[in-house]
Motif scaffolding. Sequence first.
Motif, PDB file in Angstrom:
ATOM      1  N   PRO A  36      -4.823  14.655  57.362  1.00 31.38           N
ATOM      2  CA  PRO A  36      -3.464  14.081  57.329  1.00 31.38           C
ATOM      3  C   PRO A  36      -2.612  14.607  56.187  1.00 31.38           C
ATOM      4  O   PRO A  36      -1.391  14.697  56.309  1.00 31.38           O
ATOM      5  CB  PRO A  36      -3.731  12.572  57.178  1.00 31.38           C
ATOM      6  N   ASP A  37      -3.252  14.964  55.060  1.00 36.00           N
ATOM      7  CA  ASP A  37      -2.488  15.498  53.939  1.00 36.00           C
ATOM      8  C   ASP A  37      -1.932  16.882  54.233  1.00 36.00           C
ATOM      9  O   ASP A  37      -1.088  17.392  53.492  1.00 36.00           O
ATOM     10  CB  ASP A  37      -3.372  15.562  52.688  1.00 36.00           C
ATOM     11  N   ARG A  38      -2.426  17.516  55.319  1.00 35.71           N
ATOM     12  CA  ARG A  38      -1.956  18.865  55.672  1.00 35.71           C
ATOM     13  C   ARG A  38      -1.251  18.871  57.022  1.00 35.71           C
ATOM     14  O   ARG A  38      -1.213  19.878  57.719  1.00 35.71           O
ATOM     15  CB  ARG A  38      -3.125  19.848  55.668  1.00 35.71           C
ATOM     16  N   VAL A 207     -15.105   4.137  43.191  1.00 40.61           N
ATOM     17  CA  VAL A 207     -14.045   4.998  43.697  1.00 40.61           C
ATOM     18  C   VAL A 207     -14.381   6.416  43.257  1.00 40.61           C
ATOM     19  O   VAL A 207     -14.657   6.660  42.074  1.00 40.61           O
ATOM     20  CB  VAL A 207     -12.668   4.574  43.170  1.00 40.61           C
ATOM     21  N   ALA A 208     -14.394   7.355  44.207  1.00 39.89           N
ATOM     22  CA  ALA A 208     -14.871   8.703  43.933  1.00 39.89           C
ATOM     23  C   ALA A 208     -13.758   9.725  44.087  1.00 39.89           C
ATOM     24  O   ALA A 208     -12.810   9.535  44.849  1.00 39.89           O
ATOM     25  CB  ALA A 208     -16.019   9.047  44.885  1.00 39.89           C
ATOM     26  N   SER A 209     -13.884  10.818  43.384  1.00 38.41           N
ATOM     27  CA  SER A 209     -12.919  11.909  43.478  1.00 38.41           C
ATOM     28  C   SER A 209     -12.974  12.537  44.869  1.00 38.41           C
ATOM     29  O   SER A 209     -14.017  12.516  45.518  1.00 38.41           O
ATOM     30  CB  SER A 209     -13.225  12.974  42.423  1.00 38.41           C
ATOM     31  N   PRO A 210     -11.876  13.101  45.350  1.00 41.11           N
ATOM     32  CA  PRO A 210     -11.890  13.754  46.663  1.00 41.11           C
ATOM     33  C   PRO A 210     -12.823  14.959  46.667  1.00 41.11           C
ATOM     34  O   PRO A 210     -13.129  15.535  45.631  1.00 41.11           O
ATOM     35  CB  PRO A 210     -10.424  14.186  46.851  1.00 41.11           C
ATOM     36  N   GLY A 211     -13.270  15.328  47.874  1.00 40.76           N
ATOM     37  CA  GLY A 211     -14.119  16.508  48.004  1.00 40.76           C
ATOM     38  C   GLY A 211     -15.449  16.180  48.650  1.00 40.76           C
ATOM     39  O   GLY A 211     -15.646  15.104  49.202  1.00 40.76           O
ATOM     40  N   ASN A 258      -7.454   7.590  48.275  1.00 42.44           N
ATOM     41  CA  ASN A 258      -6.311   7.546  49.199  1.00 42.44           C
ATOM     42  C   ASN A 258      -6.542   6.621  50.380  1.00 42.44           C
ATOM     43  O   ASN A 258      -5.711   6.548  51.285  1.00 42.44           O
ATOM     44  CB  ASN A 258      -5.958   8.957  49.688  1.00 42.44           C
ATOM     45  N   GLY A 259      -7.682   5.901  50.396  1.00 42.51           N
ATOM     46  CA  GLY A 259      -7.923   4.902  51.428  1.00 42.51           C
ATOM     47  C   GLY A 259      -8.488   5.435  52.723  1.00 42.51           C
ATOM     48  O   GLY A 259      -8.695   4.656  53.662  1.00 42.51           O
ATOM     49  N   ASN A 260      -8.763   6.737  52.834  1.00 34.36           N
ATOM     50  CA  ASN A 260      -9.334   7.283  54.060  1.00 34.36           C
ATOM     51  C   ASN A 260     -10.811   6.893  54.130  1.00 34.36           C
ATOM     52  O   ASN A 260     -11.594   7.272  53.255  1.00 34.36           O
ATOM     53  CB  ASN A 260      -9.196   8.812  54.074  1.00 34.36           C
ATOM     54  N   PRO A 261     -11.250   6.152  55.171  1.00 37.88           N
ATOM     55  CA  PRO A 261     -12.633   5.665  55.211  1.00 37.88           C
ATOM     56  C   PRO A 261     -13.656   6.765  55.421  1.00 37.88           C
ATOM     57  O   PRO A 261     -14.847   6.528  55.181  1.00 37.88           O
ATOM     58  CB  PRO A 261     -12.634   4.696  56.398  1.00 37.88           C
ATOM     59  N   PHE A 262     -13.253   7.957  55.856  1.00 41.36           N
ATOM     60  CA  PHE A 262     -14.209   9.037  56.077  1.00 41.36           C
ATOM     61  C   PHE A 262     -14.161  10.084  54.974  1.00 41.36           C
ATOM     62  O   PHE A 262     -14.643  11.194  55.131  1.00 41.36           O
ATOM     63  CB  PHE A 262     -13.991   9.668  57.453  1.00 41.36           C
TER      64      PHE A 262
END
Length: 319
Positions: A36-38, A207-211, A258-262
Amino acid sequence: MSPSPKTLYEVLGLAPSATADQIKAAYRRAARTSHPDRGGSAETFHVIAEAYEVLSNPQQKAAYDLSLGRGGARSGSPAAPPSASRTGYARAGSASAEENLGSTPRFVPDFSPGSPPVLPLALAGQQIHGTPRRPGFFARLGSTAAARYDGENLTINLLQRTLLPDYPAGRLVNGLHVPDRSPRGGNLEVGHVLLGGYRMAVLESQVASPGNYNWDGRHLRYRGREVNIGRLPDAVRTLQDRFPECNVSGWVVLHSPNGNPFEPVIDYPPSLSRSAPATVHVVNAGTLQRELRRFFNDGPQPQMVQLQVLGGLLDAVAQ
């Protein structure tokens, strides 16, 4: 006549003979274009993430291949295949993981007029107990304490919205302070315990960093560096010893900022079993819901509330 739904292989643009490396590479390509960010849609991204979670797990993949009429499973029974996707894509067929969870709770021992109750009915009927332990001012300045506290609140809200309304017998106890029975001694600060029937899920949240994260069954790594999961393995062993009538397993829950569950994505080596009891698993929010439903649904008498066990957990709630 509506077209047949895509298989999970088709979702990722793969042949059923794809290797584990090909599955991972296809997922990352699809995730980059559908995120979604892209400019992609959240629904498409979730479908792609679900496809990867099934096909990257050897046991779930074997069960899914069997449902498509492909290949034989290895010796032993494969893990139960995931329930049907809400998005219309073909998934391995099985009974819904809700079939046993929605039953009316049964309290053991029951509330008999001739004997005092183990717990007051109002307390026994409550699904959520306790709150996360708020770190002090200086502790919150550190990223670990802040990430844990925020993650614990996200896990409570997640389970309150998505699992507990469908599972009346589930009892979530938060903020436990448990004496460690291992040689290390001391006390264990446990974020959450979810009790249902003869099963107990011990949860730690952050809460974890993206990636992408890598979990090999013992070590969690992010960009080559080990991530601290606290003393969750000790907590699982201690609670298993304290409540031997229960099957105890642990989960580290990584929440996306960002709240994305996956997100974030958890990568597992092909040899890792994610269904063995009394072990620790690492999941994102979306995977947690599915794994907990299966964990409790597959256990004996999931509609039962063991009042003595619940009472023992409530005694450990930090004051």
